[in-house]
Motif scaffolding. Sequence first.
Motif, mmCIF file in Angstrom:
data_model
loop_
_atom_site.group_PDB
_atom_site.id
_atom_site.type_symbol
_atom_site.label_atom_id
_atom_site.label_comp_id
_atom_site.label_asym_id
_atom_site.label_seq_id
_atom_site.Cartn_x
_atom_site.Cartn_y
_atom_site.Cartn_z
ATOM 1 N N ALA A 41 52.370 -37.001 -18.394
ATOM 2 C CA ALA A 41 53.122 -36.568 -19.581
ATOM 3 C C ALA A 41 53.536 -35.111 -19.399
ATOM 4 O O ALA A 41 53.550 -34.602 -18.275
ATOM 5 C CB ALA A 41 52.280 -36.789 -20.825
ATOM 6 N N GLU A 42 53.893 -34.443 -20.497
ATOM 7 C CA GLU A 42 54.477 -33.110 -20.301
ATOM 8 C C GLU A 42 53.484 -31.954 -20.406
ATOM 9 O O GLU A 42 53.330 -31.192 -19.466
ATOM 10 C CB GLU A 42 55.673 -32.891 -21.217
ATOM 11 C CG GLU A 42 55.384 -33.054 -22.703
ATOM 12 C CD GLU A 42 56.656 -32.895 -23.523
ATOM 13 O OE1 GLU A 42 57.447 -33.839 -23.554
ATOM 14 O OE2 GLU A 42 56.850 -31.832 -24.114
ATOM 15 N N ALA A 43 52.821 -31.834 -21.539
ATOM 16 C CA ALA A 43 51.924 -30.694 -21.747
ATOM 17 C C ALA A 43 51.008 -31.017 -22.917
ATOM 18 O O ALA A 43 51.390 -31.771 -23.821
ATOM 19 C CB ALA A 43 52.732 -29.434 -22.058
ATOM 20 N N PRO A 44 49.821 -30.439 -22.954
ATOM 21 C CA PRO A 44 48.910 -30.708 -24.071
ATOM 22 C C PRO A 44 49.511 -30.251 -25.397
ATOM 23 O O PRO A 44 50.228 -29.249 -25.452
ATOM 24 C CB PRO A 44 47.677 -29.857 -23.736
ATOM 25 C CG PRO A 44 47.815 -29.483 -22.297
ATOM 26 C CD PRO A 44 49.262 -29.498 -21.974
ATOM 27 N N GLY A 45 49.210 -30.997 -26.451
ATOM 28 C CA GLY A 45 49.555 -30.565 -27.805
ATOM 29 C C GLY A 45 48.401 -29.770 -28.399
ATOM 30 O O GLY A 45 47.434 -29.429 -27.698
ATOM 31 N N GLU A 48 44.928 -31.460 -28.144
ATOM 32 C CA GLU A 48 44.402 -31.447 -26.778
ATOM 33 C C GLU A 48 43.947 -30.036 -26.387
ATOM 34 O O GLU A 48 42.965 -29.866 -25.666
ATOM 35 C CB GLU A 48 45.483 -31.947 -25.802
ATOM 36 C CG GLU A 48 45.857 -33.406 -25.988
ATOM 37 C CD GLU A 48 46.738 -33.705 -27.197
ATOM 38 O OE1 GLU A 48 47.439 -32.776 -27.665
ATOM 39 O OE2 GLU A 48 46.740 -34.856 -27.669
ATOM 40 N N PRO A 54 43.419 -34.854 -22.424
ATOM 41 C CA PRO A 54 44.771 -35.297 -22.745
ATOM 42 C C PRO A 54 44.814 -36.366 -23.841
ATOM 43 O O PRO A 54 43.933 -37.223 -23.904
ATOM 44 C CB PRO A 54 45.304 -35.896 -21.429
ATOM 45 C CG PRO A 54 44.232 -35.806 -20.427
ATOM 46 C CD PRO A 54 43.020 -35.202 -21.059
ATOM 47 N N PHE A 55 45.842 -36.312 -24.654
ATOM 48 C CA PHE A 55 46.176 -37.351 -25.647
ATOM 49 C C PHE A 55 45.010 -37.715 -26.571
ATOM 50 O O PHE A 55 44.627 -38.876 -26.674
ATOM 51 C CB PHE A 55 46.716 -38.604 -24.948
ATOM 52 C CG PHE A 55 48.144 -38.458 -24.524
ATOM 53 C CD1 PHE A 55 49.170 -38.650 -25.438
ATOM 54 C CD2 PHE A 55 48.474 -38.109 -23.220
ATOM 55 C CE1 PHE A 55 50.503 -38.497 -25.062
ATOM 56 C CE2 PHE A 55 49.798 -37.949 -22.842
ATOM 57 C CZ PHE A 55 50.808 -38.151 -23.762
ATOM 58 N N SER A 59 49.589 -39.211 -30.883
ATOM 59 C CA SER A 59 50.364 -39.846 -29.805
ATOM 60 C C SER A 59 49.439 -40.593 -28.841
ATOM 61 O O SER A 59 49.835 -41.580 -28.218
ATOM 62 C CB SER A 59 51.231 -38.830 -29.062
ATOM 63 O OG SER A 59 50.452 -37.776 -28.592
ATOM 64 N N ASN A 81 49.049 -34.253 -17.229
ATOM 65 C CA ASN A 81 50.278 -33.603 -17.688
ATOM 66 C C ASN A 81 50.882 -32.754 -16.575
ATOM 67 O O ASN A 81 50.166 -32.280 -15.688
ATOM 68 C CB ASN A 81 49.967 -32.697 -18.881
ATOM 69 C CG ASN A 81 49.719 -33.470 -20.163
ATOM 70 O OD1 ASN A 81 50.611 -34.155 -20.655
ATOM 71 N ND2 ASN A 81 48.506 -33.379 -20.695
ATOM 72 N N HIS A 155 58.121 -41.184 -24.326
ATOM 73 C CA HIS A 155 56.898 -40.447 -24.648
ATOM 74 C C HIS A 155 56.313 -41.005 -25.957
ATOM 75 O O HIS A 155 57.078 -41.280 -26.902
ATOM 76 C CB HIS A 155 57.232 -38.959 -24.821
ATOM 77 C CG HIS A 155 56.010 -38.098 -24.848
ATOM 78 N ND1 HIS A 155 55.162 -38.069 -25.937
ATOM 79 C CD2 HIS A 155 55.478 -37.263 -23.933
ATOM 80 C CE1 HIS A 155 54.173 -37.237 -25.681
ATOM 81 N NE2 HIS A 155 54.339 -36.730 -24.465
HETATM 82 N N1 URA Z 1 51.571 -34.871 -25.371
HETATM 83 C C1 URA Z 1 51.583 -34.714 -24.027
HETATM 84 O O1 URA Z 1 52.644 -34.677 -23.409
HETATM 85 N N2 URA Z 1 50.418 -34.597 -23.420
HETATM 86 C C2 URA Z 1 49.244 -34.647 -24.035
HETATM 87 O O2 URA Z 1 48.207 -34.536 -23.371
HETATM 88 C C3 URA Z 1 49.265 -34.829 -25.429
HETATM 89 C C4 URA Z 1 50.423 -34.930 -26.082
#
Ligand code: URA
Length: 184
Positions: A41-45, A48, A54-55, A59, A81, A155
Motif C-alpha cells: 500500500a502507500e503509507a501508514p495512516g 497505524e 499496517p492497516f 481500511s 507500504n 485501495h
Molecule cells: N493506508 C495505507 O496505505 N497503509 C496502511 O498501512 C494503512 C492505511
Amino acid sequence: MYTYEELKAFVENCSRCPLARTRKKAVMGKGNMDSGILFIAEAPGANEDRDGVPFTGPSGRVLDELLEGIGLTRGDIYLTNIVKCHPQGNRDPRPEEQEACIAYLKYETFLIKPKIIVCLGRIAAQRILAPDYRITREHGKFLYRKETWMTAVYHPSAILRDPSKMAEAKEDFEKIRQKYQETA
Ligand code: URA
C-alpha cells in the motif's frame, strides 16, 4: 546481507526523510514471509502511526473482508507500504519520501521473494508498476515482470469513500485467488 530483524530495526530507527520528525512509530510490514504473496500500500495512516502495524484502522477492515472473500487472512499474506512513516494529514507521500524509503521495500521484497505482488491503490501501482498507471482503467490486470506476477487493485480507503467500488474489488481479488492457486 541483513536479517529481517535487522531490517526492521533500520526502519524503526530511520531518519532518512523529514517524516521521521513527525511520526510516532515507523511501520514495518507484517505477515507471512513464506506465503509468496506481497501486498503493497502507500503509507501508514494515523491509526497505524499510533500502533506501529499496517492497516489497523477502518481500511484494514475492508482489506480483511476482501481477503476473507478469497479464503485468506492477514496471517497468509505479507503486507507493507511504500513509505513506512505517516505523512501528516494523510496526504500522498511525496516522491522524495518514496525515494528515501524505497530501499526498505526492495529489501523486504528480496527477503520474501514473492510470486505475486498486489499493489493497493494508485500510489503503490505508480511506484511499482508504471509511473502513468491508471488504477480506474487497469486494476485487476496482471503483468509478469522479474519472474513475478504483479497487479493492482483499489485501495481499501477508496472503497470506504465509494462503496460502489467493492464489487469490482471482489472480482479483482477473485483473480488474485486464481493466480495464487496457479503459482502455489
Ligand atoms: N493506508 C495505507 O496505505 N497503509 C496502511 O498501512 C494503512 C492505511
